[in-house]
Design a protein around this motif. Structure first.
Motif, mmCIF file in Angstrom:
data_model
loop_
_atom_site.group_PDB
_atom_site.id
_atom_site.type_symbol
_atom_site.label_atom_id
_atom_site.label_comp_id
_atom_site.label_asym_id
_atom_site.label_seq_id
_atom_site.Cartn_x
_atom_site.Cartn_y
_atom_site.Cartn_z
ATOM 1 N N VAL A 31 0.859 -1.177 0.000
ATOM 2 C CA VAL A 31 0.000 0.000 0.000
ATOM 3 C C VAL A 31 0.898 1.231 0.000
ATOM 4 O O VAL A 31 1.816 1.334 0.825
ATOM 5 N N ALA A 32 0.635 2.147 -0.917
ATOM 6 C CA ALA A 32 1.390 3.393 -1.004
ATOM 7 C C ALA A 32 0.404 4.556 -1.030
ATOM 8 O O ALA A 32 -0.764 4.388 -1.399
ATOM 9 N N VAL A 33 0.905 5.725 -0.626
ATOM 10 C CA VAL A 33 0.079 6.931 -0.586
ATOM 11 C C VAL A 33 0.835 8.110 -1.170
ATOM 12 O O VAL A 33 2.061 8.068 -1.325
ATOM 13 N N GLY A 34 0.106 9.163 -1.439
ATOM 14 C CA GLY A 34 0.666 10.435 -1.888
ATOM 15 C C GLY A 34 -0.468 11.432 -1.991
ATOM 16 O O GLY A 34 -1.643 11.068 -1.848
ATOM 17 N N SER A 35 -0.131 12.701 -2.242
ATOM 18 C CA SER A 35 -1.198 13.696 -2.374
ATOM 19 C C SER A 35 -0.783 14.804 -3.334
ATOM 20 O O SER A 35 0.394 14.974 -3.655
ATOM 21 N N ILE A 36 -1.793 15.525 -3.781
ATOM 22 C CA ILE A 36 -1.579 16.686 -4.633
ATOM 23 C C ILE A 36 -2.397 17.838 -4.058
ATOM 24 O O ILE A 36 -3.566 17.682 -3.729
ATOM 25 N N THR A 37 -1.728 18.976 -3.917
ATOM 26 C CA THR A 37 -2.366 20.193 -3.420
ATOM 27 C C THR A 37 -2.568 21.129 -4.605
ATOM 28 O O THR A 37 -1.705 21.217 -5.488
ATOM 29 N N MET A 38 -3.695 21.817 -4.595
ATOM 30 C CA MET A 38 -4.031 22.688 -5.718
ATOM 31 C C MET A 38 -4.814 23.893 -5.217
ATOM 32 O O MET A 38 -5.190 23.947 -4.043
ATOM 33 N N ALA A 39 -5.078 24.810 -6.103
ATOM 34 C CA ALA A 39 -5.890 25.969 -5.751
ATOM 35 C C ALA A 39 -7.315 25.518 -5.412
ATOM 36 O O ALA A 39 -7.805 24.522 -5.950
ATOM 37 N N MET A 139 0.254 23.479 -8.700
ATOM 38 C CA MET A 139 -0.049 22.261 -7.949
ATOM 39 C C MET A 139 1.243 21.639 -7.437
ATOM 40 O O MET A 139 2.309 21.827 -8.027
ATOM 41 N N GLU A 140 1.128 20.910 -6.353
ATOM 42 C CA GLU A 140 2.307 20.292 -5.749
ATOM 43 C C GLU A 140 1.986 18.856 -5.347
ATOM 44 O O GLU A 140 1.034 18.603 -4.619
ATOM 45 N N ILE A 141 2.811 17.935 -5.834
ATOM 46 C CA ILE A 141 2.708 16.519 -5.481
ATOM 47 C C ILE A 141 3.673 16.261 -4.332
ATOM 48 O O ILE A 141 4.853 16.613 -4.419
ATOM 49 N N THR A 142 3.170 15.658 -3.252
ATOM 50 C CA THR A 142 4.019 15.400 -2.083
ATOM 51 C C THR A 142 3.664 14.057 -1.444
ATOM 52 O O THR A 142 2.609 13.470 -1.703
ATOM 53 N N GLY A 143 4.561 13.639 -0.566
ATOM 54 C CA GLY A 143 4.283 12.532 0.345
ATOM 55 C C GLY A 143 4.114 11.173 -0.280
ATOM 56 O O GLY A 143 3.422 10.324 0.286
ATOM 57 N N VAL A 144 4.728 10.925 -1.429
ATOM 58 C CA VAL A 144 4.624 9.599 -2.032
ATOM 59 C C VAL A 144 5.506 8.651 -1.227
ATOM 60 O O VAL A 144 6.718 8.868 -1.095
ATOM 61 N N MET A 145 4.868 7.620 -0.651
ATOM 62 C CA MET A 145 5.619 6.691 0.196
ATOM 63 C C MET A 145 4.897 5.361 0.354
ATOM 64 O O MET A 145 3.677 5.289 0.224
ATOM 65 N N LEU A 146 5.663 4.342 0.637
ATOM 66 C CA LEU A 146 5.132 3.035 0.989
ATOM 67 C C LEU A 146 4.693 3.085 2.445
ATOM 68 O O LEU A 146 5.451 3.554 3.301
ATOM 69 N N ILE A 147 3.473 2.643 2.736
ATOM 70 C CA ILE A 147 3.029 2.640 4.128
ATOM 71 C C ILE A 147 2.836 1.232 4.683
ATOM 72 O O ILE A 147 2.773 1.047 5.893
ATOM 73 N N LYS A 148 2.755 0.234 3.790
ATOM 74 C CA LYS A 148 2.587 -1.140 4.271
ATOM 75 C C LYS A 148 2.987 -2.119 3.184
ATOM 76 O O LYS A 148 2.758 -1.877 2.006
ATOM 77 N N TYR A 157 5.728 -5.095 6.874
ATOM 78 C CA TYR A 157 6.294 -3.790 7.200
ATOM 79 C C TYR A 157 5.141 -2.801 7.269
ATOM 80 O O TYR A 157 4.281 -2.771 6.369
ATOM 81 N N VAL A 158 5.085 -2.000 8.313
ATOM 82 C CA VAL A 158 4.122 -0.917 8.427
ATOM 83 C C VAL A 158 4.890 0.340 8.810
ATOM 84 O O VAL A 158 5.618 0.343 9.805
ATOM 85 N N ARG A 159 4.706 1.393 8.038
ATOM 86 C CA ARG A 159 5.378 2.675 8.308
ATOM 87 C C ARG A 159 4.826 3.246 9.624
ATOM 88 O O ARG A 159 3.624 3.275 9.830
ATOM 89 N N HIS A 160 5.706 3.762 10.443
ATOM 90 C CA HIS A 160 5.304 4.255 11.769
ATOM 91 C C HIS A 160 5.216 5.770 11.866
ATOM 92 O O HIS A 160 5.044 6.296 12.930
ATOM 93 N N SER A 161 5.355 6.494 10.755
ATOM 94 C CA SER A 161 5.287 7.961 10.862
ATOM 95 C C SER A 161 4.071 8.501 10.183
ATOM 96 O O SER A 161 3.402 7.916 9.445
#
Length: 161
Positions: A31-39, A139-148, A157-161
């Motif tokens: 499982v991976a996550v990420g986000s995009i911020t926009m106006a 727009m800004e793409i951030t926080g792309v990471m593996l969480i599990k 493996y489970v990300r702890h942050s």
């Protein structure tokens, strides 16, 4: 737990694809996550379907699934994997003017699907960017990471942050 050796480098320092021939096939999920911020106005257009390129989230979901399936063609040392499931979910945050993306990928095989989950998230976010860039260049793409990740010799493996 960090391993002390790089698995994609042989004893002579040459790049290599890891030999998984002798590894047992197990159920594996990542499982991976990420986000995009926009106006705020851009997020409103995404939510109402008001962008010229069409339904942003439906298109981005399809792109993420396709991205997961193409990972071994994009990342040189990734094994081609028989993916059994790809799920893309969106979380719209009106306070932060952002869209969160979660990708969950499954297989039964000899190697994991972490790269497929990360590629799915990245492709989904890039598709959102592409579909919205005509109205929002900041727009800004951030926080792309593996969480599990689960399965295989290294276990869960489970990300702890």
């Amino acid at each position: 737990m960090m391993e002390n050796t790089l698995t994609h480098i042989d004893e002579s320092g040459n790049a290599r694809m890891v030999d998984v021939t002798e590894k047992a096939s197990t159920l594996r999920e990542a499982v991976a996550v990420g986000s995009i911020t926009m106006a705020r106005s851009t997020l409103s257009l995404v939510k109402t379907g008001g962008l010229p390129k069409g339904d942003v989230l439906s298109t981005a979901r399809i792109a993420g699934i396709m991205g997961a399936k193409q990972t071994s063609n994009l990342i040189p040392m990734c094994h081609p994997i028989a993916i059994t499931s790809v799920k893309i979910e969106f979380t719209v945050n009106d306070e932060k003017n952002s869209i969160g993306v979660t990708a969950a990928v499954k297989t039964v095989g000899q190697t994991g699907v972490e790269m497929e989950a990360l590629t799915a998230v990245s492709t989904t976010l890039l598709t959102i960017y592409d579909m919205c860039k005509a109205v929002d260049k900041e727009m800004e793409i951030t926080g792309v990471m593996l969480i599990k990740k689960t399965g295989g010799k290294s276990g869960t493996y489970v990300r702890h942050s």
